[in-house]
Write an enzyme that holds these catalytic residues in place. Structure first.
Site, PDB file in Angstrom:
ATOM      1  N   THR A 145     -51.299  22.812  18.151  1.00 15.35           N
ATOM      2  CA  THR A 145     -50.843  23.745  17.117  1.00 15.35           C
ATOM      3  C   THR A 145     -51.806  23.646  15.941  1.00 15.35           C
ATOM      4  O   THR A 145     -52.357  22.582  15.679  1.00 15.35           O
ATOM      5  CB  THR A 145     -49.429  23.320  16.666  1.00 15.35           C
ATOM      6  OG1 THR A 145     -48.534  23.583  17.741  1.00 15.35           O
ATOM      7  CG2 THR A 145     -48.957  24.051  15.425  1.00 15.35           C
ATOM      8  N   ARG A 202     -37.683  30.105  24.142  1.00 15.21           N
ATOM      9  CA  ARG A 202     -37.582  28.990  23.181  1.00 15.21           C
ATOM     10  C   ARG A 202     -38.478  29.252  21.968  1.00 15.21           C
ATOM     11  O   ARG A 202     -39.615  29.692  22.089  1.00 15.21           O
ATOM     12  CB  ARG A 202     -38.013  27.700  23.891  1.00 15.21           C
ATOM     13  CG  ARG A 202     -38.043  26.446  23.015  1.00 15.21           C
ATOM     14  CD  ARG A 202     -39.421  26.174  22.473  1.00 15.21           C
ATOM     15  NE  ARG A 202     -39.501  24.850  21.835  1.00 15.21           N
ATOM     16  CZ  ARG A 202     -40.536  24.454  21.107  1.00 15.21           C
ATOM     17  NH1 ARG A 202     -41.567  25.248  20.929  1.00 15.21           N
ATOM     18  NH2 ARG A 202     -40.551  23.254  20.559  1.00 15.21           N
ATOM     19  N   GLY A 221     -39.961  27.288  18.542  1.00 16.91           N
ATOM     20  CA  GLY A 221     -40.126  25.950  17.951  1.00 16.91           C
ATOM     21  C   GLY A 221     -40.003  25.972  16.443  1.00 16.91           C
ATOM     22  O   GLY A 221     -39.440  26.902  15.846  1.00 16.91           O
ATOM     23  N   ASP A 222     -40.550  24.948  15.831  1.00 16.12           N
ATOM     24  CA  ASP A 222     -40.453  24.809  14.368  1.00 16.12           C
ATOM     25  C   ASP A 222     -41.494  25.645  13.624  1.00 16.12           C
ATOM     26  O   ASP A 222     -41.306  25.961  12.448  1.00 16.12           O
ATOM     27  CB  ASP A 222     -40.658  23.342  13.980  1.00 16.12           C
ATOM     28  CG  ASP A 222     -42.025  22.828  14.419  1.00 16.12           C
ATOM     29  OD1 ASP A 222     -42.420  23.076  15.579  1.00 16.12           O
ATOM     30  OD2 ASP A 222     -42.713  22.192  13.606  1.00 16.12           O
ATOM     31  N   GLY A 243     -41.202  20.303  18.202  1.00 11.35           N
ATOM     32  CA  GLY A 243     -40.582  21.230  17.265  1.00 11.35           C
ATOM     33  C   GLY A 243     -39.087  21.076  17.047  1.00 11.35           C
ATOM     34  O   GLY A 243     -38.592  21.260  15.936  1.00 11.35           O
TER      35      GLY A 243
HETATM   36  N1  ASP Z   1     -44.517  22.212  16.907  1.00  7.85           N
HETATM   37  C1  ASP Z   1     -44.889  23.023  18.014  1.00  7.85           C
HETATM   38  C2  ASP Z   1     -43.635  23.495  18.719  1.00  7.85           C
HETATM   39  O1  ASP Z   1     -42.736  22.716  18.917  1.00  7.85           O
HETATM   40  C3  ASP Z   1     -45.758  22.336  19.010  1.00  7.85           C
HETATM   41  C4  ASP Z   1     -46.866  21.448  18.456  1.00  7.85           C
HETATM   42  O2  ASP Z   1     -47.028  21.347  17.251  1.00  7.85           O
HETATM   43  O3  ASP Z   1     -47.608  20.836  19.253  1.00  7.85           O
HETATM   44  O4  ASP Z   1     -43.576  24.629  19.103  1.00  7.85           O
END
Ligand code: ASP
Length: 346
Positions: free
Chosen positions: A212, A240, A242-243, A266
């Site tokens: 990311t 899904r 994520g954060d 996330g």
């Molecule tokens: N935070 C990201 C997610 O969960 C993934 C990552 O940062 O590697 O979608």
């Protein structure tokens, strides 16, 4: 008036006795500053070739220099963040844009967000499949719509209306990410308990499925912008999210405190409201950015069972990398153009 003066002196006295690091931080003024990450995870030197390491370092340097030049020339932090993230999104090395990981169904679904600290404005997109640069779409959501978070088909429709660059979903195909999905699907055949799931996530990120990207910048006008862009987690299902597109979890910016961009598992960053929590600790407890970031990542997130990290900077230009994983692709550059570029834990 007298009361106000008394209050200020009490504040000065009570905060004057905080840690030395805070004292030195408050004197370290940066006219502008920029900090980036390219993902956190089980990034170990033994798994890295010199060529791979050099490629990551070169791309991180290229990206941060783009943002730094914008800031140096008096540009805004929002332009710096968007343009810096473009470089990372357009590179297959990172899990964002061109290098996005694959879903269980074999697609690429991207999430991104951006927030400006002067007005607490924000824009975000989730589950986008055909927009070349999701960070730019997040910016358009912020500036050209009445909404904060758009998802899926609607987000794509909005992107078209805004004249954004639309690509065929095959643009996001990379062999490396596709093979990672196949490997994970093989491993998944056994039922996993929580600890095994953690190991599974580690295996996921060890196999280069991390990446990311995020950027936080402070411009000469004192405005902070934070942005994050991702393909999410390999093998994610059921649309899904994520954060990364969640304001307060993956991204947060407030000129009064700091800007933060997160990376990691996330679900834990959402539950911990990690990015906002760091800002809130600074706002309510008066602690430094470093202290707030350490507390949130090393204690609160770790206790929850979450893994990952953040990059952040405050209104004075103090910059912090904080993570509880073996490594995080990361770089920062101050107003003197001094580059800090690191991958592993030190
Ligand atoms: N935070 C990201 C997610 O969960 C993934 C990552 O940062 O590697 O979608």
């Amino acid at each position: 008036m007298k009361k106000a003066l008394l209050f200020v002196s009490i504040l000065t006295i009570s905060f004057g006795c905080t840690t030395d690091s805070k004292k030195s931080e408050s004197t370290k003024q940066q006219e502008f500053a920029i900090i980036i990450h390219g993902g956190a995870g089980t990034i170990l030197k033994k798994n890295m070739t010199p060529e791979k390491e050099a490629a990551y370092k070169a791309k991180l340097t290229e990206a941060i220099q783009v943002g730094h030049t914008i800031l140096k020339n008096g540009g805004t932090s929002i332009d710096a963040v968007e343009e810096t993230i473009h470089i990372l999104e357009n590179s297959p090395l990172f899990n964002a844009g061109k290098g996005a990981v694959f879903t269980h169904a074999g697609n690429n679904e991207m999430d991104a967000s951006i927030m400006t600290g002067n007005d607490l404005n924000a824009g975000a997109v989730a589950g986008v499949k055909n927009v070349k640069n999701p960070i730019s779409l997040a910016r358009k959501v912020m500036t050209n719509s009445n909404h904060v978070l758009l998802s899926g088909e609607g987000a794509s429709l909005f992107a078209k209306e805004q004249g954004m660059e639309i690509v065929d979903p095959s643009y996001f195909y990379t062999e490396r990410r596709f093979q990672s999905l196949q490997k994970i699907k093989e491993q998944e055949k056994t039922e996993l308990d929580h600890d095994e799931k953690s190991a599974f996530y580690d295996a996921d990120i060890k196999d280069s499925k991390f990446g990311t990207v995020g950027c936080v910048a402070l411009d000469k006008n004192g405005n902070i912008t934070a942005g994050t862009s991702t393909g999410g987690m390999t093998n994610k299902r059921w649309n899904r999210i994520g954060d990364s597109p969640i304001i307060g979890a993956g991204t947060y910016a407030n000129n009064a405190t700091c800007g933060v961009s997160s990376t990691g598992w996330g679900e834990y960053f959402i539950r911990g409201m990690v990015a906002h929590d760091i800002s809130a600790m600074m706002e309510y407890k008066g602690v430094s950015l470093k202290e707030a970031a350490q507390e949130v990542i090393q204690h609160k997130l770790t206790k929850l069972g979450g893994t990952g990290g953040i990059v952040a900077l405050d209104s004075k230009g103090n910059m912090v990398f904080e993570f509880n994983t073996a490594g995080m692709y990361r770089a920062s550059m101050n107003d003197q153009g001094e580059l800090v570029l690191k991958i592993y834990k030190e």
